[in-house]
Design an enzyme around this catalytic site. Structure first.
Site, PDB file in Angstrom:
ATOM      1  N   LYS A 152       0.905  -1.292  -0.186  1.00 33.17           N
ATOM      2  CA  LYS A 152      -0.016  -0.045   0.157  1.00 33.17           C
ATOM      3  C   LYS A 152       0.974   1.324  -0.068  1.00 33.17           C
ATOM      4  CE  LYS A 152      -3.468   2.880   0.501  1.00 33.17           C
ATOM      5  NZ  LYS A 152      -4.325   2.787   1.620  1.00 33.17           N
TER       6      LYS A 152
ATOM      7  N   LYS B 257       1.946  11.538   5.235  1.00 32.26           N
ATOM      8  CA  LYS B 257       2.085  10.167   6.149  1.00 32.26           C
ATOM      9  C   LYS B 257       2.706   9.026   5.449  1.00 32.26           C
ATOM     10  CE  LYS B 257      -0.995   7.859   7.325  1.00 32.26           C
ATOM     11  NZ  LYS B 257      -1.617   6.498   6.996  1.00 32.26           N
TER      12      LYS B 257
END
Length: 302
Positions: free
Chosen positions: A169, A238
């Site tokens: 991911k 992030k």
């Protein structure tokens, strides 16, 4: 299947709703009472705390924004790992290192962790067409597969090693960030020279420069200047930071991704953190003294 769901944000709300619609008995918790009420109206049962939810179900799913929150909810005092839950599905993007550490702690408590970060945005979550990357014990994956099929269309089981799905991911989202930022600067160049914004997209999307940014993100969110809130710049930052940290740990050099991270960090310093990352094109527009797209621009007819 009786399930618990913690985290009813812009993604989690849609995923939980699809679980209800698929006939799963669902217990939900979130700090946003309005989001909880939306699910209660759809047939879910309300829990007043994570601890209360954890004692009502054997399988809990979470969709949370940052690794520290995932850590608290899964293994903190009064978290999911302190109740009757025997399997936890983490739909968040928290990174492989966190997944390995949390998975080890849950394992000591007799709880199986299934990493299942998703891709496809709020539209995919609402439509049930998300891509789900999965790693963890094979038996645990098969036990929760029906639930995952209710929220995603493309399921990829990447193996039993903890954190593999999380790394996949992060790679995906970092590639998304790199391609989006490069598309923004190229399209602003074209706008400055007088090229039509929609025509540029039409050309790129049938040529070798095509990407998610040019085919989906920019046509839906940028060319018409709508900039709907789908994925904040802070969350993109992030994900890129977590990817670069894992690359450093493994001794892999990623200079292009590092440059993208630096640009996003600059954007955050300019107040873009809580805005959808599509707004980052405005930085290039400001530097160039031009604008890409107009409020009257329309998506091309399919």
């Amino acid at each position: 299947m009786r399930l618990g769901f913690v985290g009813l944000g812009s993604m989690g709300l849609h995923m939980a709703r699809r679980l209800c619609d698929a006939g799963h008995e669902l217990v939900v918790f979130d700090l946003n009472d309005a989001a909880v009420q939306t699910l209660v109206d759809a047939g879910a049962k309300r829990a007043d705390s994570v601890s209360e939810l954890a004692n009502q179900v054997e399988c809990g799913l979470v969709c949370l924004p940052t690794p520290d929150i995932v850590d608290t909810v899964l293994i903190g005092e009064g978290g999911l790992g302190a109740g009757s839950v025997r399997t936890i599905v983490d739909l968040s993007t928290s990174g492989p290192s966190a997944a390995q550490r949390i998975g080890a702690e849950l394992g000591r408590r007799g709880i199986r962790l299934v990493d299942a970060p998703v891709s496809g945005g709020t539209i995919g979550a609402e439509a049930g067409t998300l891509t789900i990357m999965i790693s963890g014990e094979d038996a645990a994956y098969h036990d929760v597969r029906l639930a995952l099929e209710a929220i995603g269309k493309n399921l990829f089981y990447l193996g039993g090693q903890p954190g593999l799905a999380q790394l996949m991911k992060l790679i995906n989202n970092t590639l998304c960030a790199v391609s989006a930022i490069s598309a923004f600067e190229g399209l602003v160049l074209g706008a400055k020279a007088g090229l039509d914004p929609q025509t540029m997209l039409d050309v790129i999307n049938v040529s070798s420069g095509q990407s998610f940014a040019t085919s989906i993100k920019i046509p839906q969110c940028v060319v018409n200047r709508s900039f709907p809130p789908r994925f904040t710049s802070a969350l993109l930052d992030k994900d890129v930071r977590l990817c670069l940290a894992e690359a450093e740990r493994l001794g892999v050099t990623m200079p292009i991704s590092q440059q993208t991270r630096q640009f996003i960090a600059f954007a955050l310093s300019q107040g873009y953190g809580d805005q959808d990352y599509g707004n980052l094109i405005k930085i290039f527009e400001g530097w160039a003294g031009t604008q890409f797209g107009t409020q009257t621009a329309q998506e091309p007819v399919a």
